[in-house]
Design an enzyme around this catalytic site. Sequence first.
Site, PDB file in Angstrom:
ATOM      1  N   PHE B 113     -28.950  14.257  65.714  1.00 22.71           N
ATOM      2  CA  PHE B 113     -30.355  14.435  66.061  1.00 22.71           C
ATOM      3  C   PHE B 113     -30.612  15.931  66.215  1.00 22.71           C
ATOM      4  O   PHE B 113     -29.851  16.633  66.887  1.00 22.71           O
ATOM      5  CB  PHE B 113     -30.700  13.683  67.351  1.00 22.71           C
ATOM      6  CG  PHE B 113     -32.176  13.675  67.615  1.00 22.71           C
ATOM      7  CD1 PHE B 113     -33.031  12.956  66.781  1.00 22.71           C
ATOM      8  CD2 PHE B 113     -32.721  14.394  68.646  1.00 22.71           C
ATOM      9  CE1 PHE B 113     -34.403  12.962  66.989  1.00 22.71           C
ATOM     10  CE2 PHE B 113     -34.094  14.411  68.869  1.00 22.71           C
ATOM     11  CZ  PHE B 113     -34.938  13.692  68.034  1.00 22.71           C
ATOM     12  N   ASP B 184     -22.894  11.597  71.303  1.00 20.45           N
ATOM     13  CA  ASP B 184     -24.264  11.275  71.705  1.00 20.45           C
ATOM     14  C   ASP B 184     -24.492   9.797  71.381  1.00 20.45           C
ATOM     15  O   ASP B 184     -24.367   9.371  70.222  1.00 20.45           O
ATOM     16  CB  ASP B 184     -25.249  12.176  70.936  1.00 20.45           C
ATOM     17  CG  ASP B 184     -26.699  11.881  71.281  1.00 20.45           C
ATOM     18  OD1 ASP B 184     -27.005  10.780  71.795  1.00 20.45           O
ATOM     19  OD2 ASP B 184     -27.552  12.744  71.006  1.00 20.45           O
ATOM     20  N   TYR B 209     -34.344   5.467  77.130  1.00 22.22           N
ATOM     21  CA  TYR B 209     -35.678   4.944  76.814  1.00 22.22           C
ATOM     22  C   TYR B 209     -35.709   4.171  75.510  1.00 22.22           C
ATOM     23  O   TYR B 209     -36.748   3.657  75.134  1.00 22.22           O
ATOM     24  CB  TYR B 209     -36.743   6.050  76.808  1.00 22.22           C
ATOM     25  CG  TYR B 209     -36.383   7.309  76.050  1.00 22.22           C
ATOM     26  CD1 TYR B 209     -36.435   7.348  74.664  1.00 22.22           C
ATOM     27  CD2 TYR B 209     -36.003   8.459  76.724  1.00 22.22           C
ATOM     28  CE1 TYR B 209     -36.111   8.496  73.972  1.00 22.22           C
ATOM     29  CE2 TYR B 209     -35.681   9.620  76.044  1.00 22.22           C
ATOM     30  CZ  TYR B 209     -35.736   9.639  74.665  1.00 22.22           C
ATOM     31  OH  TYR B 209     -35.415  10.782  73.990  1.00 22.22           O
ATOM     32  N   LYS B 210     -34.574   4.093  74.830  1.00 23.36           N
ATOM     33  CA  LYS B 210     -34.515   3.341  73.586  1.00 23.36           C
ATOM     34  C   LYS B 210     -34.057   1.910  73.895  1.00 23.36           C
ATOM     35  O   LYS B 210     -34.810   1.121  74.435  1.00 23.36           O
ATOM     36  CB  LYS B 210     -33.595   4.048  72.592  1.00 23.36           C
ATOM     37  CG  LYS B 210     -34.105   5.432  72.176  1.00 23.36           C
ATOM     38  CD  LYS B 210     -33.137   6.135  71.244  1.00 23.36           C
ATOM     39  CE  LYS B 210     -33.586   7.546  70.917  1.00 23.36           C
ATOM     40  NZ  LYS B 210     -34.800   7.602  70.095  1.00 23.36           N
ATOM     41  N   ARG B 356     -38.532   3.197  59.535  1.00 25.86           N
ATOM     42  CA  ARG B 356     -37.440   2.717  60.398  1.00 25.86           C
ATOM     43  C   ARG B 356     -37.849   1.445  61.121  1.00 25.86           C
ATOM     44  O   ARG B 356     -38.976   1.338  61.625  1.00 25.86           O
ATOM     45  CB  ARG B 356     -37.107   3.744  61.490  1.00 25.86           C
ATOM     46  CG  ARG B 356     -36.441   4.978  61.046  1.00 25.86           C
ATOM     47  CD  ARG B 356     -35.770   5.677  62.243  1.00 25.86           C
ATOM     48  NE  ARG B 356     -36.677   5.914  63.374  1.00 25.86           N
ATOM     49  CZ  ARG B 356     -36.309   6.531  64.494  1.00 25.86           C
ATOM     50  NH1 ARG B 356     -35.056   6.967  64.642  1.00 25.86           N
ATOM     51  NH2 ARG B 356     -37.176   6.723  65.473  1.00 25.86           N
TER      52      ARG B 356
END
Lengths: 397, 397
Positions: B113, B184, B209-210, B356
Site C-alpha cells: 500500500f 502489514d 476499519y476493514k 474491487r
Amino acid sequence: MTDFSKTRALFTIPEGVIYLDGNSLGALPSAVPARVAHMIEAEWGGELIRGWNSAGWMVQPRRVGDRIARLIGAAPGTVVMGDTLSIKVYQALAAALSLNPGRRVILSDSGNFPSDLYMAQGLVRMLGDRATLEVVEPEQVEAAIDDSVAVLMLTEVDYRTGRMHDMKALTQKAHSAGALVVWDLAHSAGAVPVDLAGADADFAVGCTYKYLNGGPGAPAFIYVAPRYADIAPPALSGWMGHEAPFAFDLDYRPGGGIERMRIGTPPIIALAALDAALDAWEGVSMQDVRKASIALSELFIAEVEKRCRSLMLASPRDPQRRGSQVSFRHADGYAIMRALIARGVIGDFRAPDALRFGFTPLYIGDAEVRGAVDILADVLDNRLWDRPDYRQKELVT
Amino acid sequence: MTDFSKTRALFTIPEGVIYLDGNSLGALPSAVPARVAHMIEAEWGGELIRGWNSAGWMVQPRRVGDRIARLIGAAPGTVVMGDTLSIKVYQALAAALSLNPGRRVILSDSGNFPSDLYMAQGLVRMLGDRATLEVVEPEQVEAAIDDSVAVLMLTEVDYRTGRMHDMKALTQKAHSAGALVVWDLAHSAGAVPVDLAGADADFAVGCTYKYLNGGPGAPAFIYVAPRYADIAPPALSGWMGHEAPFAFDLDYRPGGGIERMRIGTPPIIALAALDAALDAWEGVSMQDVRKASIALSELFIAEVEKRCRSLMLASPRDPQRRGSQVSFRHADGYAIMRALIARGVIGDFRAPDALRFGFTPLYIGDAEVRGAVDILADVLDNRLWDRPDYRQKELVT
C-alpha cells in the site's frame, strides 16, 4: 458579551459533582451523543464507504481545524486535525528542524509536558548527530535562546502550575536569534486567548480533550504558519498528506499547505464528537472566557488561602502569568485529592505534591468554586483524607 | 462450525444495498451504537476524568489488542492498539531497522500500500545514509532477499488484486538472510487466517476499519514478537509507552513489552466502537471464514466470467493465492463502479482500471453475490455506466 449561563446549559455534568478538571478532560457537551449516534448510524451504517464523499469525512480534518483556528488566532486553512498530540509534536519539531538546517539544538524547558520531551528525545536518537535536546528551567528559557538554537519548543501553559510563557516575546526573541518556534497549546486552546498569527508563531500543536471538550483521546491539531506550509517537509509522510492520495503513486509528493500534515486515515467517529463539542464555542469570545477564568481562579485562590492554610499556592500569583488552572502543594496531596473526589469535587493530582484545579467558565461558575472550597476545607479540617485507601495509588494518578 | 446466519444478524446493512466493500470499510455491527452511547454518556459524561481508572480506559489499547491477537495467531500481550496504520508502519520499521544495525536496506514491493512506502521514504529521509528503500515487483521479492537486507516490509494481501504473499516462506527466507520482517495485515486481519507466531514474524501492523469493522478511521494495531518486545527501541517515544507515564520524568524510559509501542493518549470513543465490533468475532473460526470467503469469491468469479465478458480478472485465479477480495479490470472501470453503486451494489475502484469487490462472510452470502452479478451484467449489457456524470471523479475514488 458571552452569556455563560447559556453555555453551561450546553453541558451535561453529573448531579453532585463539582468538576474542576476540565484542564485534563473536558466535560461532556450535551450535543455529542446525538451527533455521534447520527455519524455512526446514518453515515457509517447508511452510507458505508460512500460516506467519505457524501458525509464529508475526507474534509473533516480540515473543516474542524478551521473551527479551532478561530480560537487560537490562526487563519482559516492553517490548522488540520489528526493523530495524538505526541505525534503532532514530532511532526512539527521534525519539520522545524529541517527548515533550519544549519543548526542542531532543540531548546525546551523542564515545565514542558514530558511527552513532548520524550518525542523530541526519540527524534534526536533518530537524527544522530544532527540534533540535540537542551532542557533548561522555564525561567531560564529567554536567556538560553542564542544563535545555536534551531528550534525553541515550549508548552505555553505549564501543566503542573499553570505558569504561562510570554508567547509573543519568546517567539520574537527566538526569531531574532534565527530560531523557529513550536508552541504546544494543550493547556491554552480554549483556556486563554491565543494569537498565533499575531505572535508570528511558526508551528503550534495541541490536544482537544481538555478545554475543547472533545472527549478522551480526541484528535490533536497542528498549525503551520502560512510561510512554511508549502515548504515544511513532512517526516511522517502518510498517504493523506500526499498531493494525490488516490492516485496511489509509489512515491510521496507532499500536498499543498496544511494538508501535508495529515498522515493516515482520519478518525471519523472521534471527529464527529469533537465537531459537536465545538458547537459550544459558537459566539464565545476568548476574551470573555479569559475574564471569567481569572475571576474564578482569583476567587478560588482567595478562598483557599483564607480557609485551607495547609495548602501552598504552586501557581503564579499574578493572574496574567497563569493559564486557566490553579495548583496548590501539600505533602499529602494525593490522599487529599482522593478524599475530595470521593466528596464529588473532582480535580487531579500531579506528582510529587500538586493538587490541580481547572477553571472552565463554559460550565463552571462562582457557586461551584465556593462549593468546592467548602468541601476542601472540610476535608482538611477534619483530616478526611487520612485513610490508607486514599494513599493507594491508582493506575492513572 | 461458525454459523454465518448468526453473524449476519449482528450487522446493520441498509435496505437495497449489496455491500461488497468490507475490504475498504467494514459494515456497521449493530452492537456499536449502544456501546458508543454508553461510553460517551455513562463513562465520559458520568465518570469524567475518573473513567481512566473506573471504566478501564487506560488498559483498553491492550485489552482490545488481545482480542485482535486471537484473530492473527498472536499470543495475548503481544498486540496493542493506537494511532493509524501509517504511524504503526513507521514505528515497526524504525524499530526493526534499529534491531539490525549493520544493514541499511528496506526491501518492499510495488504491491505494498503506497502509504507504507511513503512512511518508509519519510523514515529514510530522516535517517540519511543509514537507510535506503528498495522496491521490487511482488514476484521478485523472494529473489531480492539477500544479506544486504535489514528489513523486509510487505503487505501480505495486495490492496489492488488480492494477491497474497506466502508469509511463512518469505519470513523464513528473510530470517535465513539475516533480515527482519514487518508484515502489514491491513487486508489480512479478519480476511484470511494469519499465524504470526507460526510464521515467526518479527513485527506486524494492521488497521481495523476493514474486515474488523471498527468504523472509519478506527485505531490501528501493532504486533511485536516476544523476543523483541523488551528490546525494540521506540522511535515515536510518547508518554503512554513510558515505563511510568504518571511519574512525569523528564527522560523517556520505554515500558516493558508491547506497552512501549503506545504513544499518545488513546482514542477511547473509537476504541469503544471497535471493541463492540469485535463481539461479532466471538466464536468465529478464521478457518471457517476462509472457506466461506473462497466459496463466495469463486462463485463471483465464475458468474462474472460467464456473464460479464468485457471484464478481465485482475486477481490470482488460484484462491489459495488470493485474499478475500476479487478485482476485475475494465478501461471504464470508474464509470462502471459509479453505475453499480447507483444501483446499490457497492464495491470500489482503484486507479487505473480496477473494480474491487470484497467478500466478508460475516455479513455476505451467496444471494448477495448472485444479486451483485445480476446488476453488474445489466450495467454492462445496457451500458448504464456510459454517462458523463459517472466519469466525473469524486474526491475519494
